[in-house]
Design a protein around this motif. Structure first.
Motif, PDB file in Angstrom:
ATOM      1  N   ARG A  82       3.744  82.881 -70.999  1.00 14.26           N
ATOM      2  CA  ARG A  82       3.234  84.005 -71.778  1.00 14.26           C
ATOM      3  C   ARG A  82       3.992  84.051 -73.105  1.00 14.26           C
ATOM      4  N   THR A  83       3.510  83.259 -74.046  1.00 12.19           N
ATOM      5  CA  THR A  83       4.233  83.054 -75.300  1.00 12.19           C
ATOM      6  C   THR A  83       4.318  84.337 -76.120  1.00 12.19           C
ATOM      7  N   ALA A  84       5.413  84.444 -76.847  1.00  9.60           N
ATOM      8  CA  ALA A  84       5.679  85.649 -77.635  1.00  9.60           C
ATOM      9  C   ALA A  84       6.713  85.309 -78.694  1.00  9.60           C
ATOM     10  N   ARG A  85       6.932  86.251 -79.568  1.00 14.07           N
ATOM     11  CA  ARG A  85       7.988  86.071 -80.568  1.00 14.07           C
ATOM     12  C   ARG A  85       8.518  87.442 -80.982  1.00 14.07           C
ATOM     13  N   PHE A  86       9.776  87.455 -81.345  1.00 11.84           N
ATOM     14  CA  PHE A  86      10.366  88.604 -82.011  1.00 11.84           C
ATOM     15  C   PHE A  86      10.263  88.364 -83.512  1.00 11.84           C
ATOM     16  N   ARG A  87       9.860  89.378 -84.257  1.00 10.29           N
ATOM     17  CA  ARG A  87       9.823  89.293 -85.719  1.00 10.29           C
ATOM     18  C   ARG A  87      10.706  90.383 -86.320  1.00 10.29           C
ATOM     19  N   CYS A  88      11.280  90.071 -87.453  1.00  9.87           N
ATOM     20  CA  CYS A  88      12.104  91.041 -88.179  1.00  9.87           C
ATOM     21  C   CYS A  88      11.814  90.919 -89.672  1.00  9.87           C
ATOM     22  N   ALA A 121      12.064  85.124 -87.501  1.00  7.26           N
ATOM     23  CA  ALA A 121      11.345  85.161 -86.229  1.00  7.26           C
ATOM     24  C   ALA A 121      12.026  84.234 -85.242  1.00  7.26           C
ATOM     25  N   VAL A 122      11.848  84.522 -83.960  1.00 10.49           N
ATOM     26  CA  VAL A 122      12.314  83.627 -82.900  1.00 10.49           C
ATOM     27  C   VAL A 122      11.192  83.537 -81.872  1.00 10.49           C
ATOM     28  N   GLU A 123      10.783  82.283 -81.586  1.00 18.45           N
ATOM     29  CA  GLU A 123       9.688  82.047 -80.644  1.00 18.45           C
ATOM     30  C   GLU A 123      10.224  81.977 -79.215  1.00 18.45           C
ATOM     31  N   PRO A 128      14.024  82.912 -75.209  1.00 18.70           N
ATOM     32  CA  PRO A 128      13.788  82.118 -76.415  1.00 18.70           C
ATOM     33  C   PRO A 128      13.499  80.656 -76.082  1.00 18.70           C
ATOM     34  N   ASP A 129      12.701  80.012 -76.919  1.00 18.07           N
ATOM     35  CA  ASP A 129      12.436  78.589 -76.746  1.00 18.07           C
ATOM     36  C   ASP A 129      13.738  77.809 -76.669  1.00 18.07           C
ATOM     37  N   HIS A 158      15.929  86.886 -84.285  1.00 20.85           N
ATOM     38  CA  HIS A 158      15.055  87.099 -85.434  1.00 20.85           C
ATOM     39  C   HIS A 158      15.785  87.833 -86.550  1.00 20.85           C
ATOM     40  N   ARG A 159      16.651  88.769 -86.162  1.00 21.24           N
ATOM     41  CA  ARG A 159      17.413  89.520 -87.162  1.00 21.24           C
ATOM     42  C   ARG A 159      18.437  88.617 -87.832  1.00 21.24           C
TER      43      ARG A 159
END
Length: 202
Positions: A121-127, A144-146, A167-168, A187-188
């Protein structure tokens, strides 16, 4: 870009975020103060993008204090949910008693299950960071971090959705990582690395 001086106002009431910013700015010799130090209210975030909401927070804090201000807006995007919760990441945690991220993580899992979302269930954090000076100069930095979301939550470190995000390249969640491990890849941290590069060139 103009130098920042030795103190920066970070427009957040989130103690976890403030701690991360303090650690990431410390090597630059820059101390940070949060919104609570100035008894600032939290402005209403009415935009539909991370950039728009970060600008709202930066502008409100800068106008209230006259200080150079850094604000971020960040969140998690889950692909199987069409990118939700995205800019509404914190909203999913809102309760009458305050923010409850366990509730938010449970909602994320529940909605993924309802859709029969396939693994991973792919996702990412964005900042998105907005740095604003009193004269109106603005600088924007994004990171971002995938990765993927998992269930059940694992780990007691970090904050927000960290316990369900892997995280990947890793097999542990951000909630299981040490403070130092997370800050090396978050991501930050990615957005702040761009800010640091800009400061070094100033």
């Amino acid at each position: 870009m103009k130098p920042l001086g030795d103190t920066l106002l970070v427009a957040t009431h989130n103690a976890g975020k403030l701690e991360e910013f303090a650690a990431l700015f410390a090597p630059l010799g820059i101390g940070v103060k949060g919104a609570r130090a100035f008894d600032l209210p939290e402005p209403e975030e009415t935009e539909t993008t991370f950039l728009g909401n970060a600008r709202i927070k930066a502008r409100a804090a800068m106008e209230a204090t006259g200080l150079p201000t850094l604000a971020d807006d960040s969140g998690i995007e889950v692909d199987a949910l069409g990118g939700a919760p995205g800019v509404y990441t914190a909203d999913w945690a809102e309760t009458p008693a305050g923010r409850d991220f366990m509730q938010a993580m449970e909602r994320t899992h529940r909605e993924l299950e309802a859709r029969g979302a396939a693994e991973p269930r792919t996702a990412r954090f964005r900042c998105t960071l907005v740095l604003l000076w009193p004269d109106g100069e603005e600088a924007v930095f994004e990171g971002a971090v995938e990765g993927r979301v998992t269930w059940p939550p694992r780990g007691l470190e970090g904050h927000g959705y960290d316990p369900i995000f892997v995280p990947d390249g890793h097999d542990i969640t951000m909630g299981e990582m040490t403070f130092e491990q997370k800050n090396a890849l978050s991501h930050r941290a990615a957005a702040l690395a761009k800010l640091k590069a800009a400061l070094d060139d100033a």
